[in-house]
Design an enzyme around this catalytic site. Sequence first.
Site, PDB file in Angstrom:
ATOM      1  N   THR A 164      28.260   2.005  26.796  1.00  0.00           N
ATOM      2  CA  THR A 164      27.743   3.332  27.172  1.00  0.00           C
ATOM      3  C   THR A 164      26.413   3.134  27.888  1.00  0.00           C
ATOM      4  OG1 THR A 164      26.757   3.553  24.963  1.00  0.00           O
ATOM      5  CG2 THR A 164      28.907   4.582  25.312  1.00  0.00           C
ATOM      6  N   THR A 201      27.728   3.255  20.757  1.00  0.00           N
ATOM      7  CA  THR A 201      26.547   4.095  20.585  1.00  0.00           C
ATOM      8  C   THR A 201      26.600   5.216  21.612  1.00  0.00           C
ATOM      9  OG1 THR A 201      25.290   2.169  19.856  1.00  0.00           O
ATOM     10  CG2 THR A 201      24.034   4.113  20.535  1.00  0.00           C
ATOM     11  N   GLU A 234      22.041  -9.158  17.989  1.00  0.00           N
ATOM     12  CA  GLU A 234      22.466 -10.347  18.715  1.00  0.00           C
ATOM     13  C   GLU A 234      21.793 -11.570  18.118  1.00  0.00           C
ATOM     14  OE1 GLU A 234      22.804 -10.266  22.953  1.00  0.00           O
ATOM     15  OE2 GLU A 234      22.852  -8.077  22.999  1.00  0.00           O
ATOM     16  N   PHE A 286       9.381  -6.913  12.520  1.00  0.00           N
ATOM     17  CA  PHE A 286       9.230  -6.329  13.858  1.00  0.00           C
ATOM     18  C   PHE A 286       7.807  -5.828  14.120  1.00  0.00           C
ATOM     19  CE2 PHE A 286      13.704  -6.020  12.761  1.00  0.00           C
ATOM     20  CZ  PHE A 286      14.264  -6.692  13.832  1.00  0.00           C
ATOM     21  N   GLY A 335       3.970  -8.804  21.515  1.00  0.00           N
ATOM     22  CA  GLY A 335       4.341  -9.726  22.570  1.00  0.00           C
ATOM     23  C   GLY A 335       4.685  -8.989  23.841  1.00  0.00           C
ATOM     24  N   GLY A 386      13.747  -5.518  24.834  1.00  0.00           N
ATOM     25  CA  GLY A 386      14.685  -5.389  25.943  1.00  0.00           C
ATOM     26  C   GLY A 386      16.095  -5.419  25.411  1.00  0.00           C
ATOM     27  N   CYS A 445      20.569  -2.507  24.363  1.00  0.00           N
ATOM     28  CA  CYS A 445      20.613  -1.361  23.452  1.00  0.00           C
ATOM     29  C   CYS A 445      19.330  -0.538  23.457  1.00  0.00           C
ATOM     30  CB  CYS A 445      20.922  -1.841  22.031  1.00  0.00           C
ATOM     31  SG  CYS A 445      22.591  -2.487  21.826  1.00  0.00           S
ATOM     32  N   LYS A 450      17.999   1.513  26.845  1.00  0.00           N
ATOM     33  CA  LYS A 450      18.872   2.602  27.318  1.00  0.00           C
ATOM     34  C   LYS A 450      19.144   3.614  26.202  1.00  0.00           C
ATOM     35  CE  LYS A 450      23.184   1.244  25.625  1.00  0.00           C
ATOM     36  NZ  LYS A 450      24.225   2.069  24.939  1.00  0.00           N
TER      37      LYS A 450
END
Length: 451
Positions: free
Chosen positions: A84, A120, A154, A257, A261, A265, A268, A271
Site C-alpha cells: 500500500t 497496512t 525487518e 528506539f 542518528g 526510513g 513502512c 509512508k
Amino acid sequence: MTFIGVGYLGATYAICYAELGYEVLAVDVDPKRVEDLSRGEMPFHEPGLDELLKRNLAAGRLRFTTSYQEAADFGDVHFICVGTPQRLDGMGADLRYVESAVVPLAQNLTRKALIVGKSTVPVGTAEWVERLVEKHADPELGIEVAWSPEFLQEGYAADDVMRPNRIVWAAKTEWATAMLHAAHKGVFDLASTEDREVPVVATDFATAELVKVAANAFLATKISFINAMAEVCEVAGGDVTHLARALGFDPRIGNRFLQSGVGFGGGCLPKDIRAFQARAQELGAGEALRFLHEVDLINLRRRAKVVQLSAELLGRRPGPAGPDLSGARIAVLGATFKSNTDDVRDSPALAVAGMLAEAGADVRVYDPQGAENARKVHPELAYEKSLAEAVTEAELVCVLTDWAEFRNADPVSLGALAGQRKIIDGKNCLDAATWTAAGWTYRGLGRPAVG
C-alpha cells in the site's frame, strides 16, 4: 491457506506458516518472483528465511502460483498481503493493489471462505473490501472478511511471525473468529511448547486497522523526539547519547528506539505516517495528527545535518546552493535503511549519499547486503565490494547504517587506509573514545566534537 502477494510481507508469512505446519499456497502476479521462490531463491534478504523456504518447499507444504483460480480452489483462509505505497498525487495510501488482489480472488471463489486483510491500510478499508466482495463474489457463498494487521520488523521477521508479541484481529461472526483461531493455532501451539502466552486483542474493523498505523506513528514520534533533542544538544553543547540513556531509565519512557542518528526510513514508517495524516484529514480529524508533520520534518532534517557536518569537517564553505563538496572523496558505509536487510526504500543512508554526490563529492558506498538494490535507485554512485575498498583514500567516512561490520571495525587498520582520519557516526553506534584514540576526528549526531 493462501497469501496473496509475495513481496516482503506475503513471502515471509507464507514461508513461516508453512514452517508452522500449514498447507500454504502463495500467489503473485509477477511470474519471475513466483519462479524464483519456487526454486528456493529468496527475492530479498531476511535472516533465516532462505533455509525455511527450502525446507518447506521440499516438504511439500509450500507452493507458489500466479493463478487466482488455483488459489480460490485451494484456500479456506486467504490473507491479503499486497503493498500500500504512498500515492503519487498526495500523501494517502494507494489501495489499487488491494483491489487488484481482492477482486479476482472473489470472482474465482466457489465455496465459503474467509478473506483476511494483513496489509497496512487507512481506516475504513475493511468495509470497502467487504463491498468489493459483495460486488464480485457469488452472494450465496457467504464469503466473509476479517482484518488482522502485521507487526513485522525487518531483520527479525521470522520470529515476529512465529513468535509474535501480540495478535490483533477483527471479525464479525463466530464462524470468522473460529477460522482466525484455526489460522493462528500453529502460533499458539508453538508458544505453548515454549511456555509463552500470545496475547490476542479481538476488536472491531476500525480499531484493527488503526493499530498498525498508530504503532508506527508512535514509534516515528519517539525516534524524532530524540533526534529533536539531538538538535538541541548540538547548539547547547550536550550529549544526546547520555541524555537518551538517562531518559531510558524512566519506566514510563523506556530505552528502546531512543538512539538518535540519521533518522528512520524503510517501506513502512515514512509512508504510513503520511497516509495516517491524510486519512485523518479526510475524516475531519486532521488537527489530531498535525504533530506528525513535524515528526516527518525532524526526520528529514537529520539527513541534511550529515551533509552540513561533512562540509564542516572538510573545511568547505557553503555555496549559494548549499555546501560545496566538489572533489571530496567520501566513504558512505551503509545503503539500507537499517541493518540485517537489503531494503533501501526511503533509506536515510542512501538519501544522504545522494545528497553528498549532488554537492559534488566523489561518493563511495559500501553495504553488506543492499548494494544491488541501491544501484537501481542511485546508479550514479560508486559502489565498493568491501569496507576496506570504500575507506581507501577517503577524506571522510560516514557511518549511516549500523551493521555489525561497521560497529566492530578496527579504527587503526581503517585509519591506515583512509586519506584523512575523519568520521561522522550517523547512527551513534561507534565507541568515540576508541576511534579518537586511533587518531580519528569523530563527530556523532547530537554529540560534542571529539578529536
